[in-house]
Scaffold this motif. Sequence first.
Motif, PDB file in Angstrom:
ATOM      1  N   HIS A 188       0.830  -1.210   0.000  1.00  0.00           N
ATOM      2  CA  HIS A 188       0.000   0.000   0.000  1.00  0.00           C
ATOM      3  C   HIS A 188       0.862   1.257   0.000  1.00  0.00           C
ATOM      4  O   HIS A 188       0.389   2.335   0.336  1.00  0.00           O
ATOM      5  CB  HIS A 188      -1.001  -0.006   1.169  1.00  0.00           C
ATOM      6  CG  HIS A 188      -0.361  -0.177   2.517  1.00  0.00           C
ATOM      7  ND1 HIS A 188      -0.645  -1.219   3.352  1.00  0.00           N
ATOM      8  CD2 HIS A 188       0.559   0.562   3.179  1.00  0.00           C
ATOM      9  CE1 HIS A 188       0.052  -1.120   4.469  1.00  0.00           C
ATOM     10  NE2 HIS A 188       0.790  -0.047   4.383  1.00  0.00           N
ATOM     11  N   ASP A 242      -1.313   4.662  -5.885  1.00  0.00           N
ATOM     12  CA  ASP A 242      -2.521   4.206  -6.575  1.00  0.00           C
ATOM     13  C   ASP A 242      -2.844   2.738  -6.284  1.00  0.00           C
ATOM     14  O   ASP A 242      -3.473   2.064  -7.090  1.00  0.00           O
ATOM     15  CB  ASP A 242      -2.363   4.393  -8.080  1.00  0.00           C
ATOM     16  CG  ASP A 242      -1.190   3.580  -8.618  1.00  0.00           C
ATOM     17  OD1 ASP A 242      -0.358   3.107  -7.783  1.00  0.00           O
ATOM     18  OD2 ASP A 242      -1.104   3.404  -9.837  1.00  0.00           O
ATOM     19  N   ARG A 269     -10.775   4.855   0.571  1.00  0.00           N
ATOM     20  CA  ARG A 269     -10.090   4.198  -0.537  1.00  0.00           C
ATOM     21  C   ARG A 269     -10.491   2.739  -0.676  1.00  0.00           C
ATOM     22  O   ARG A 269     -10.460   2.180  -1.777  1.00  0.00           O
ATOM     23  CB  ARG A 269      -8.574   4.302  -0.338  1.00  0.00           C
ATOM     24  CG  ARG A 269      -8.130   5.767  -0.094  1.00  0.00           C
ATOM     25  CD  ARG A 269      -6.659   5.909  -0.257  1.00  0.00           C
ATOM     26  NE  ARG A 269      -6.244   5.420  -1.564  1.00  0.00           N
ATOM     27  CZ  ARG A 269      -4.986   5.336  -1.959  1.00  0.00           C
ATOM     28  NH1 ARG A 269      -4.017   5.714  -1.133  1.00  0.00           N
ATOM     29  NH2 ARG A 269      -4.683   4.879  -3.154  1.00  0.00           N
ATOM     30  N   ARG A 273      -8.553  -2.241  -7.669  1.00  0.00           N
ATOM     31  CA  ARG A 273      -9.856  -2.090  -8.302  1.00  0.00           C
ATOM     32  C   ARG A 273      -9.820  -2.574  -9.744  1.00  0.00           C
ATOM     33  O   ARG A 273     -10.725  -3.257 -10.214  1.00  0.00           O
ATOM     34  CB  ARG A 273     -10.271  -0.610  -8.225  1.00  0.00           C
ATOM     35  CG  ARG A 273     -11.561  -0.266  -8.900  1.00  0.00           C
ATOM     36  CD  ARG A 273     -12.756  -0.719  -8.065  1.00  0.00           C
ATOM     37  NE  ARG A 273     -13.990  -0.625  -8.819  1.00  0.00           N
ATOM     38  CZ  ARG A 273     -14.760   0.441  -8.869  1.00  0.00           C
ATOM     39  NH1 ARG A 273     -14.463   1.498  -8.126  1.00  0.00           N
ATOM     40  NH2 ARG A 273     -15.837   0.444  -9.598  1.00  0.00           N
ATOM     41  N   PHE A 296     -16.089   9.728   3.834  1.00  0.00           N
ATOM     42  CA  PHE A 296     -16.379   9.023   2.582  1.00  0.00           C
ATOM     43  C   PHE A 296     -17.695   9.545   2.018  1.00  0.00           C
ATOM     44  O   PHE A 296     -18.483  10.165   2.749  1.00  0.00           O
ATOM     45  CB  PHE A 296     -16.455   7.509   2.809  1.00  0.00           C
ATOM     46  CG  PHE A 296     -17.391   7.128   3.899  1.00  0.00           C
ATOM     47  CD1 PHE A 296     -18.769   7.044   3.676  1.00  0.00           C
ATOM     48  CD2 PHE A 296     -16.927   6.886   5.188  1.00  0.00           C
ATOM     49  CE1 PHE A 296     -19.639   6.718   4.690  1.00  0.00           C
ATOM     50  CE2 PHE A 296     -17.803   6.553   6.221  1.00  0.00           C
ATOM     51  CZ  PHE A 296     -19.153   6.471   5.971  1.00  0.00           C
ATOM     52  N   THR A 300      -7.617   5.404   5.106  1.00  0.00           N
ATOM     53  CA  THR A 300      -7.781   4.305   4.151  1.00  0.00           C
ATOM     54  C   THR A 300      -9.239   3.975   3.833  1.00  0.00           C
ATOM     55  O   THR A 300      -9.530   3.435   2.763  1.00  0.00           O
ATOM     56  CB  THR A 300      -7.104   3.024   4.699  1.00  0.00           C
ATOM     57  OG1 THR A 300      -7.441   2.918   6.087  1.00  0.00           O
ATOM     58  CG2 THR A 300      -5.602   3.089   4.550  1.00  0.00           C
ATOM     59  N   THR A 307      -4.986   1.240  -4.396  1.00  0.00           N
ATOM     60  CA  THR A 307      -6.399   0.822  -4.432  1.00  0.00           C
ATOM     61  C   THR A 307      -6.938   0.835  -5.861  1.00  0.00           C
ATOM     62  O   THR A 307      -7.739  -0.011  -6.237  1.00  0.00           O
ATOM     63  CB  THR A 307      -7.271   1.698  -3.523  1.00  0.00           C
ATOM     64  OG1 THR A 307      -6.932   3.065  -3.704  1.00  0.00           O
ATOM     65  CG2 THR A 307      -7.060   1.334  -2.062  1.00  0.00           C
ATOM     66  N   ASP A 308      -6.471   1.817  -6.656  1.00  0.00           N
ATOM     67  CA  ASP A 308      -6.895   1.832  -8.059  1.00  0.00           C
ATOM     68  C   ASP A 308      -6.460   0.548  -8.758  1.00  0.00           C
ATOM     69  O   ASP A 308      -7.224  -0.063  -9.512  1.00  0.00           O
ATOM     70  CB  ASP A 308      -6.288   3.037  -8.794  1.00  0.00           C
ATOM     71  CG  ASP A 308      -6.738   4.351  -8.196  1.00  0.00           C
ATOM     72  OD1 ASP A 308      -7.838   4.380  -7.596  1.00  0.00           O
ATOM     73  OD2 ASP A 308      -5.988   5.345  -8.295  1.00  0.00           O
TER      74      ASP A 308
END
Lengths: 344, 344, 344, 344
Positions: free
Chosen positions: D210, D214, D241, D220, D265, D238, D216-217
């Motif tokens: 982590h 990017d 994200r 994803r 969020f 976090t 998490t991108d």
Amino acid sequence: MEGIVLEERPAPIPGPGEVRIRMRAHTLNHIDIWVLSGSPAYSVPCPHIMGSEGVGTVESLGVGVDPLLGLSPGQTVAISPGQGCLVCELCRSGSESLCSYYRVLGGHLPGIFSEIVCLPASRLIPVPDGVDALSASAVTLAGATAHQALVARGLAKPGEKWLVVGASGGVGHLACLLGKALKIEMVGTYGPERKREPLSRGLGIPLVSHEAADWTDRLRESSGQSFDGVLDTVGGATIPRVLPLLRKGGRAVVVGETTGAQTQFPTRELFGRQLSLHGVYLAHRMDIVAMLGWLSRGAFLPIVSSVGSLETVDPLREAYQRMIDRDFVGKIGFVWHPQGGEKE
Amino acid sequence: MEGIVLEERPAPIPGPGEVRIRMRAHTLNHIDIWVLSGSPAYSVPCPHIMGSEGVGTVESLGVGVDPLLGLSPGQTVAISPGQGCLVCELCRSGSESLCSYYRVLGGHLPGIFSEIVCLPASRLIPVPDGVDALSASAVTLAGATAHQALVARGLAKPGEKWLVVGASGGVGHLACLLGKALKIEMVGTYGPERKREPLSRGLGIPLVSHEAADWTDRLRESSGQSFDGVLDTVGGATIPRVLPLLRKGGRAVVVGETTGAQTQFPTRELFGRQLSLHGVYLAHRMDIVAMLGWLSRGAFLPIVSSVGSLETVDPLREAYQRMIDRDFVGKIGFVWHPQGGEKE
Amino acid sequence: MEGIVLEERPAPIPGPGEVRIRMRAHTLNHIDIWVLSGSPAYSVPCPHIMGSEGVGTVESLGVGVDPLLGLSPGQTVAISPGQGCLVCELCRSGSESLCSYYRVLGGHLPGIFSEIVCLPASRLIPVPDGVDALSASAVTLAGATAHQALVARGLAKPGEKWLVVGASGGVGHLACLLGKALKIEMVGTYGPERKREPLSRGLGIPLVSHEAADWTDRLRESSGQSFDGVLDTVGGATIPRVLPLLRKGGRAVVVGETTGAQTQFPTRELFGRQLSLHGVYLAHRMDIVAMLGWLSRGAFLPIVSSVGSLETVDPLREAYQRMIDRDFVGKIGFVWHPQGGEKE
Amino acid sequence: MEGIVLEERPAPIPGPGEVRIRMRAHTLNHIDIWVLSGSPAYSVPCPHIMGSEGVGTVESLGVGVDPLLGLSPGQTVAISPGQGCLVCELCRSGSESLCSYYRVLGGHLPGIFSEIVCLPASRLIPVPDGVDALSASAVTLAGATAHQALVARGLAKPGEKWLVVGASGGVGHLACLLGKALKIEMVGTYGPERKREPLSRGLGIPLVSHEAADWTDRLRESSGQSFDGVLDTVGGATIPRVLPLLRKGGRAVVVGETTGAQTQFPTRELFGRQLSLHGVYLAHRMDIVAMLGWLSRGAFLPIVSSVGSLETVDPLREAYQRMIDRDFVGKIGFVWHPQGGEKE
Ligand SMILES: [Zn+2]
Ligand SMILES: [Zn+2]
Ligand SMILES: [Zn+2]
Ligand SMILES: [Zn+2]
């Protein structure tokens, strides 16, 4: 019955961690009868102090009572009749009646039908203001069992329809009242016709007598297989008769064995219709707390006939005879030297 | 048995919402035996196409098959044998086998032991890549029932200890494999000694024979009342024998009635020890999906003995005879004209 | 608003599996406003028939409507606004609003504000006798969401204490009524003072205004951290203010974002006090069935102000303006050419 | 750090209900760091004995230790760090960490990093044979929290896919090991690249760093919204994200706030996709018992680097520095004068 006597004894002194309580009101439980009749499930040495259900006032605290408990003289407390070891995983996860060391006051241990008792502080539960002592006493064992059977195990849900077999008894009538308060459609059964009127007045639900030989057939004809659940307080012979009243996926909860030491039914009834049977034995401290909460919010009122103040032992003997003869509705209670606010 | 014949018929054409499937592999289920023996639970008109369990390849879609289903020619699909009305609350809340309209292919409806079948698209479940057809077929009914009994109802938990009575059968052996994969300590029972070796090899769990008259006494001596649960696939006479093996608060799941049309046990055993009995009948589409998932993740391998390709009806007749004689372990399967990748 | 028109169109003919319904009563939903304002969450092509909530009478069945459904001309039915693919595991396990193909009538699909509609039979739910059409309409989306939030997920229990933020709205007021019927202690909040009287009359629960800047501080002072749960229908900015009202282990359910597209709160509030937050979006067919059941048992009566029969479009436009101005309490409804029994 | 000293003190004598234990092995917990840094959540008077996690051997029992507990000299016991009042409903229903009197050894109370400690018998849990002392110590707080987060609340199920953010830490790595043992597909994240190799060796699951902005991108892109759940051990920044990595209906469990005192969020992410957030704080005695059970069944092995026997305080200071610098994987432990069987 003549073995039941009222005796003068020195008042006990609270040991470490114990609390001295002046008892105010008691209710009788079928455990008393089992003890009297020498049932092997509750073998106690004689002489034995009877009684499992009661409510009193804190008089004094022994040394070492944890201040966290918030107990103080003058407080009204209900007695939790059953308790396990308090330290095992079962006791700590809300399943104390599964603990190997689970013991019931008056059943496995000396009981509480005394003007003064000393008990471990962990057995005491504050009674909310405005709840009368006899009603509170009635939910410490019979009422708590009803709560365990219907609510604590998640077996009954609002909007469902349940049948209580033996709705005139201690557990039965409190199950009807609790269920009704929780918006469960309750139907109850009773025995002799003379019980109908007082029971109907106290419960306000549809009732049928289980004295007619074909009572389940009649229920089946009128209601079909429409019950989501059955609470059977007289288990044994009744089970094969009530299973066909359940819808597919229905539940039967058994809390007694009055009508038969053996239970028998067609295997296919169980698995073909995906029924389940659940045995429930007594209850947990949490059930008592929950029931006292419902009483304090006025959700319902237990049916308790008080035989009044216990100056002699005769009213108690007569009360037990009525229980043995099944000639009562709801609970039977008594009080000690009632003070001002006591309902007699 | 001579009533079972292999016949040439015109290939069916998929109606609206139906899918045409070229079947590849099948497994036999006890439902087939019940149909053959004229059990009233599965009364079907003759002639009747047999078979509840199978896997095939999509050939074509009828008009009106919802594109949302993502079905297309060439796809491998398992057949969901049981289905309710799909629209009632029970069907929509994961309880379709409680639906009044629940019908099982091969049991209440024509079966699927054909080279070509046409079925409503809603009965088809894509088989994940890498799962062989016979294994997939084995979990569509027997395996799904095991999943429903142990997992879907939340009756068994990792870390617990369970006994499977009848571990050599279709449901039983899959329950052992599934339980083991989920870190439940499984113990199984089997009948004749000749089954021990193949069963032990396929399951890798402790096994005891239930042919000795005192098998439950022996288990009780060695294990005490240590089982959290019992899955009884041969229910009836075994129930009173296995209840004493359960710990207080234990659960017995009943999925059959081979050993007795009546179930009888001491009432006190149920409520005094707070046991519960749960009847489970077949399973849900979700159970099949879950079991196919476990197969695709390599969690376990069903025990399936294939009688190979069905050129004549003889191997099938012999297989049923073995089932009637209880002379098999796990599941028995067969294939149609196996292609390249088919395990025979 | 002038884009809303009332038009004459040819009556639709039911396709295969569809049912033709003469609509009787409708209720407005905030989804209508989102569609009118062009919210990206509900982008529909123009012209668009509006409306998600309604009740009508079956006129005729198209070919292929499954007789299992028991639908017949003359029957009163509520429309289930949201539906998924019906075949995936989510749709079959009571989680249809998680299905990727979940679509809402009037939101993602053409709506039902028409005198005659044709809909798939699977969207229809029989309305029990004795439930008036406007009340039934009110629980098909707003009421069902309240049921999903409080009951279906098991988040609220009888005997608990819950706060509903935005108790004057569609979901909010029905949550208060449902909770109260289930013996949950409910407290509600409302905005301008003029809403207090009608809301208090309709709900019969304690109410506080959330217009005062320090309303949560005041609640905290009077009630401490005593709430078991909060249902926030105006989520966003309110979340950090209501979390401190929860007891340790409390739950917050969020069903809207009126007060803020972003939610922010101290991380320690969440994990240090073991709170949980639950997002709920719309509801399931089962929720509608359950709510209709409560209505038929007389458990509560939704607050619906009917603008009467829709002879012109003006009353509807005015009603939407009131919704945009937040100048209403409960639900707003209308009827088509009311027949004898219709409440106007 | 120089405030940490090793001192000679008179050995304590067990009071009533207490047990004297010769400690054998300890593991460090982040609570130690919070105490060292003067965090207001754990304010203790100085001098303070540090330490929450440890395992030892019973030496002697004080008066009044309940024989039901089965404790006897020579027995290996783990210390339960957190305990409530033991008598309230929360403590008796498996929710002791919600009790107002919940206190953690070493955090709110004097700790256990001593050769000899005296503790209430109720805090002791027998360690099953064959479990080494450092592993057992590691599951008394960090491991128990992992169990509470994944299992005890029913948030994670076999067959699901979960992401652990901060998989190299105490709670994180034990969550990965526990989840993997329970057939949950686990994916973990770690920080600096040097941790990958030891972590991968110890966990045997897919890992991503982590540290890339990017990360998490990328997750994803590769996995879509496929996670059923996220366990975030470094909560705060976090959360926004990781929420987009969850499937509709997914769950996020937060057990820390390392990366941000505020959580923010989009509100729509929560309710539009029906997510839920769950704060978990420490754990219950039952979680420790369950984790010790998994260790005794060989389900997994905690990653513990022992700094050996604590002859001087230097190794401990260095270990804390490594924790502050986040330069470690799993848990760090130490032993006292190791005997024969002790792993050093
Ligand atoms: Zn215990
Ligand atoms: Zn159905
Ligand atoms: Zn779907
Ligand atoms: Zn407590």
